[in-house]
Design a protein around this motif. Sequence first.
Motif, PDB file in Angstrom:
ATOM      1  N   CYS A  97      63.711  54.419  60.595  1.00 40.30           N
ATOM      2  CA  CYS A  97      64.660  54.932  61.586  1.00 40.30           C
ATOM      3  C   CYS A  97      64.493  56.424  61.847  1.00 40.30           C
ATOM      4  CB  CYS A  97      66.070  54.624  61.113  1.00 40.30           C
ATOM      5  SG  CYS A  97      66.305  55.037  59.387  1.00 40.30           S
ATOM      6  N   HIS A  98      63.349  57.002  61.471  1.00 35.15           N
ATOM      7  CA  HIS A  98      63.075  58.414  61.741  1.00 35.15           C
ATOM      8  C   HIS A  98      61.566  58.633  61.701  1.00 35.15           C
ATOM      9  CE1 HIS A  98      63.226  58.027  57.324  1.00 35.15           C
ATOM     10  NE2 HIS A  98      62.171  58.813  57.397  1.00 35.15           N
ATOM     11  N   ASN A 126      68.734  58.126  66.502  1.00 36.11           N
ATOM     12  CA  ASN A 126      69.475  58.040  65.243  1.00 36.11           C
ATOM     13  C   ASN A 126      70.027  59.439  64.958  1.00 36.11           C
ATOM     14  OD1 ASN A 126      70.178  57.955  62.506  1.00 36.11           O
ATOM     15  ND2 ASN A 126      68.217  57.160  61.812  1.00 36.11           N
ATOM     16  N   CYS A 129      69.089  60.382  59.678  1.00 39.91           N
ATOM     17  CA  CYS A 129      67.959  60.917  58.908  1.00 39.91           C
ATOM     18  C   CYS A 129      66.921  61.722  59.699  1.00 39.91           C
ATOM     19  CB  CYS A 129      67.302  59.867  58.039  1.00 39.91           C
ATOM     20  SG  CYS A 129      67.276  58.248  58.737  1.00 39.91           S
TER      21      CYS A 129
HETATM   22 ZN    ZN Z   1      65.621  57.072  58.791  1.00 38.22          ZN
END
Ligand code: ZN
Length: 222
Positions: A97-98, A126, A129
Motif C-alpha cells: 500500500c505504499h 493511502n 504508510c
Molecule cells: Zn503501506
Amino acid sequence: MKEVFKIKVTLVKNILEANTRIAEQNRKLFADRNVMAINIMSAPGAGKTTLIERTIKALKQNFEIAVIEGDIQSTYDAEKIAATGASVVQINTGGACHLDGNMISEVVDQFDLDLIDLLIIENVGNLVCPAEFDVGENFKVMLLSIPEGDDKPLKYPLIFNESSVLLINKIDLLPYVDCSVEKIRRESLKINPDLEIFEISCRKEEGLVGWYKWLEKKMEKR
Ligand code: ZN
Ligand code: MG
C-alpha cells in the motif's frame, strides 16, 4: 507476549532503516543528475493523476518531466500520463500500500536522468504508510480533496507533518460538502507551520498557478 512485541518493533525499525539507506542513494543520484524529485501522496481518488496531467501540460514547454506511477495493480494511470507525452514507468506493488526506496531504485534506470528536470512520483493512494517511507524525493507533496472532510489533519497528522506542500483539491465542490477549508488550514499549520498550502480545482483548472510557480522556484534554485 511482551517479547514478541519487542521483536516486531525491532523488525519495523530495521526495515525503515534499510529503506532510508536506499532512499539516500536515490536522492544522491537525483542530485548528481540535477533532477528534482517530488513524491505525491493522497487518499485514493483525491486527484493525484489529474494533478500530474495538469502540471505536465503547464510546465512541459520549459521543463522535461518524467513520472513514476505507483499502483497496487493496473496501468490505467500510466496510460493517462503517457498520453501527455511525458515518459512514464508504472510500478505495480502487487498488494503493498505504499512505494519504498527500493522500488524507485529498481525502475529509475529506465529514464535518461540527464535529460530530466522534474521526476514526479505518484504514490499509492493511502494517507498512512506512504508518509513513513522515504523514496529519495526532495519534497513530499500531499493532496487532500474537499469530500474527504476537514478532520484529516487531526486523524493523519504524520502525512501533514512530512509534507512540504498541501494542495486542497476539488474546491469547486465546496457548496455541496460540509467541509471547512479554514479548519484544514488551521489544523494542518498547527502540525506543520512550514506547510505551503494551495487551494485548487484540477477539474476546473483553478488555483494551480501558485503550485506551478512553487515548482518552478524550487527547480530554478538547483
Ligand atoms: Zn503501506
Ligand atoms: Mg492515480
